[in-house]
Design an enzyme around this catalytic site. Structure first.
Site, mmCIF file in Angstrom:
data_model
loop_
_atom_site.group_PDB
_atom_site.id
_atom_site.type_symbol
_atom_site.label_atom_id
_atom_site.label_comp_id
_atom_site.label_asym_id
_atom_site.label_seq_id
_atom_site.Cartn_x
_atom_site.Cartn_y
_atom_site.Cartn_z
ATOM 1 N N LYS A 257 -24.445 22.214 92.755
ATOM 2 C CA LYS A 257 -23.164 21.557 93.072
ATOM 3 C C LYS A 257 -22.016 22.562 93.070
ATOM 4 O O LYS A 257 -21.070 22.424 93.837
ATOM 5 C CB LYS A 257 -22.934 20.399 92.106
ATOM 6 C CG LYS A 257 -24.030 19.334 92.243
ATOM 7 C CD LYS A 257 -23.803 18.134 91.371
ATOM 8 C CE LYS A 257 -24.998 17.181 91.430
ATOM 9 N NZ LYS A 257 -26.173 17.671 90.664
ATOM 10 N N CYS A 372 -28.467 12.113 86.910
ATOM 11 C CA CYS A 372 -29.605 11.771 87.781
ATOM 12 C C CYS A 372 -30.489 10.788 87.010
ATOM 13 O O CYS A 372 -31.706 10.895 87.004
ATOM 14 C CB CYS A 372 -30.371 13.009 88.231
ATOM 15 S SG CYS A 372 -31.018 14.007 86.894
HETATM 16 C C1 LIG Z 1 -28.359 17.741 85.355
HETATM 17 S S1 LIG Z 1 -28.422 19.398 84.880
HETATM 18 C C2 LIG Z 1 -27.156 20.085 85.889
HETATM 19 C C3 LIG Z 1 -27.502 20.306 87.348
HETATM 20 C C4 LIG Z 1 -26.438 21.075 88.098
HETATM 21 N N1 LIG Z 1 -25.142 20.449 87.972
HETATM 22 C C5 LIG Z 1 -26.738 21.271 89.571
HETATM 23 O O1 LIG Z 1 -26.294 20.500 90.408
HETATM 24 O O2 LIG Z 1 -27.455 22.232 89.911
HETATM 25 C C6 LIG Z 1 -27.670 19.309 83.299
HETATM 26 C C7 LIG Z 1 -27.303 20.637 82.673
HETATM 27 O O3 LIG Z 1 -26.617 20.365 81.446
HETATM 28 C C8 LIG Z 1 -26.765 21.477 80.606
HETATM 29 N N2 LIG Z 1 -26.331 21.105 79.244
HETATM 30 C C9 LIG Z 1 -26.979 20.330 78.340
HETATM 31 N N3 LIG Z 1 -26.231 20.187 77.232
HETATM 32 C C10 LIG Z 1 -25.077 20.870 77.437
HETATM 33 C C11 LIG Z 1 -23.915 21.112 76.662
HETATM 34 N N4 LIG Z 1 -23.793 20.600 75.431
HETATM 35 N N5 LIG Z 1 -22.944 21.873 77.185
HETATM 36 C C12 LIG Z 1 -23.068 22.411 78.430
HETATM 37 N N6 LIG Z 1 -24.145 22.228 79.215
HETATM 38 C C13 LIG Z 1 -25.130 21.462 78.730
HETATM 39 C C14 LIG Z 1 -28.241 21.825 80.770
HETATM 40 O O4 LIG Z 1 -28.491 23.165 80.401
HETATM 41 C C15 LIG Z 1 -28.462 21.560 82.276
HETATM 42 O O5 LIG Z 1 -28.371 22.750 83.004
#
Ligand SMILES: C[S@@+](CC[C@H](N)C(=O)[O-])C[C@H]1O[C@@H](n2cnc3c(N)ncnc32)[C@H](O)[C@@H]1O
Length: 425
Positions: A257, A372
């Site tokens: 994104k 998602c």
């Molecule tokens: C749904 S994925 C994101 C996909 C991305 N936005 C894309 O479109 O390519 C969720 C992300 O949240 C991150 N995440 C989980 N807990 C988090 C936190 N407390 N702070 C920041 N990032 C976090 C994970 O490492 C993961 O990469």
């Protein structure tokens, strides 16, 4: 190496050891001949799609389950059953190849057992299949906690959702509009013999009639195009980034994104942050391939003071960590790796991140909360609770009763996704 043996090892790693399929499968692909890669993938995905049914049949055929070091042979039996039951491989070949795998797995003494179980399935297939689908988990191929959740959340549509979760997901492309319009890239694909479809409101999206290797896509290495589901591409419609704005992509890795934002507004000042340093490397790789620039920061979204001392953001995309129940068709392992109580923990984490990120948004700014997932707890209920405790937040998408937009898997061939656009007073 024998494909069935490798498949059994992958399924063992996922089901018994809790690894994700996306971590276990790629190294396993290196162990088989390139021509067997698709078969390995099909078997692993298929077994994970229909695990309860295959487990139930195995249980009926064996007096006691295999344990300890023999567990991989339990999974080898599932691999054999899946081929006989769901694939077009002739049953005798499926049995012979699967039995042969016992040699590679270094327990030839289990050859007889695997052979006997698979042959007795062949003999009693109809009766055993009927018994296996007599209970909901076997019939629908989902764990019962998830099935109940879906039935409650979608009394009219849950069966459709379950069916969509078993479908093979299409391959969607996102055309990089800084190089081509969607239609000119589509024409280029047609010239190369690749048929595509468009999407009604994901303007940069093209769906391939059949998936292909990215190296077959014109200009892939030069950043003309990326692979991204159409549902994920809809984030741009809600975020609507503008030139010169300071935009945070929170939870950005692997950066799909982030790159889409920059393809629309290369002169926006985009910050891509994520807690996972390894996954952030993928963000950097994607930015590099697409020749785009963003500030990439590793940090925890709950504690912005630790990683952000700059001004507040004009827009924030919060693509929250979630149960990923909307993308089961791409990741069938989610059904077996997630537990019912994970949802409550995720809801608590999402709500902490929402509050922390809201404080980083300018007055008049826009936040897009996305997941998602298809559980109401993580989506509409999460946003409802947020609106109730946040006096300066207004909902732009959906109604007070059903805030946001829930996309269900399979809808217009998309993954399941959720979006809520929120405006700060
Ligand atoms: C749904 S994925 C994101 C996909 C991305 N936005 C894309 O479109 O390519 C969720 C992300 O949240 C991150 N995440 C989980 N807990 C988090 C936190 N407390 N702070 C920041 N990032 C976090 C994970 O490492 C993961 O990469």
């Amino acid at each position: 190496m024998n494909v069935r043996a490798v498949a059994a090892q992958v399924i063992y790693q996922v089901v018994d050891q809790g690894q994700s399929l996306s971590a276990a499968l790629p190294p396993a692909q290196q162990k088989v001949a390139p021509r067997d890669g698709a078969l390995l993938q099909e078997i692993c995905y298929g077994v994970l799609r229909w695990l309860p049914r295959l487990e139930s049949i195995t249980q009926s055929l064996m007096d006691k389950p295999l344990k300890g070091k023999q567990r991989v042979f339990h999974h080898l039996i599932l691999v054999g059953l899946y081929q006989i039951s769901f694939m077009r491989i002739p049953a005798h070949a499926a049995v012979a190849e699967t039995v042969d795998a016992t040699k590679v797995l270094k327990k030839p003494q289990l050859r007889g057992l695997v052979n006997a179980v698979l042959r007795s399935y062949q003999r009693q297939q109809e009766t055993l299949d009927a018994a296996a689908v007599a209970h909901d988990a076997g019939k629908y191929g989902h764990p019962s906690w998830l099935l109940k959740l879906l039935q409650k959340a979608y009394p009219e549509q849950w069966e459709q959702v379950v069916e969509a979760n078993h479908e093979k997901a299409p391959m969607w492309l996102r055309v990089n509009r800084t190089h081509h319009t969607r239609d000119s890239y589509r024409a280029l694909l047609t010239e190369n013999g690749i048929d595509t479809d468009v999407h009604s409101d994901a303007e940069d999206a093209l769906k391939l009639a059949s998936p292909c290797d990215v190296t077959a896509l014109p200009g892939f290495a030069d950043g003309w195009v990326s692979v991204q589901d159409a549902a994920a591409q809809l984030s741009i419609n809600y975020l609507q980034p503008q030139s010169g704005e300071l935009i945070l992509d929170c939870c950005a890795a692997p950066g799909g994104k982030t790159c889409h934002i920059l393809e629309h507004k290369a002169d926006a000042n985009v910050v891509a942050m994520d807690v996972d340093a390894t996954r952030l490397l993928r963000v950097k790789e994607n930015l590099q391939r697409l020749q785009l620039n963003a500030q990439v920061i590793c940090g925890d979204a709950r504690y912005p003071a630790d990683w952000w001392q700059g001004e507040q953001f004009d827009r924030i995309l919060l693509d929250a960590p979630c149960s990923a129940t909307g993308v089961i068709r791409r990741h069938p392992d989610i059904k077996w790796l997630r537990r019912a109580d994970d949802i409550d923990q995720l809801v608590a984490l999402q709500s902490e991140i929402l509050d922390a990120m809201w404080a980083q948004l300018k007055s008049g700014g826009t936040m897009v909360y996305a997941t998602c997932s298809i559980t109401p707890q993580e989506n509409s209920e999460q946003v409802k609770a947020f609106l109730a405790r946040t006096s300066d937040a207004t909902l732009v998408t959906g109604t007070a009763d059903r805030p946001g937009r829930q996309i269900l898997p399979g809808e217009e061939n998309m993954d399941g996704f959720y979006y809520a656009e929120l405006k700060k007073a």
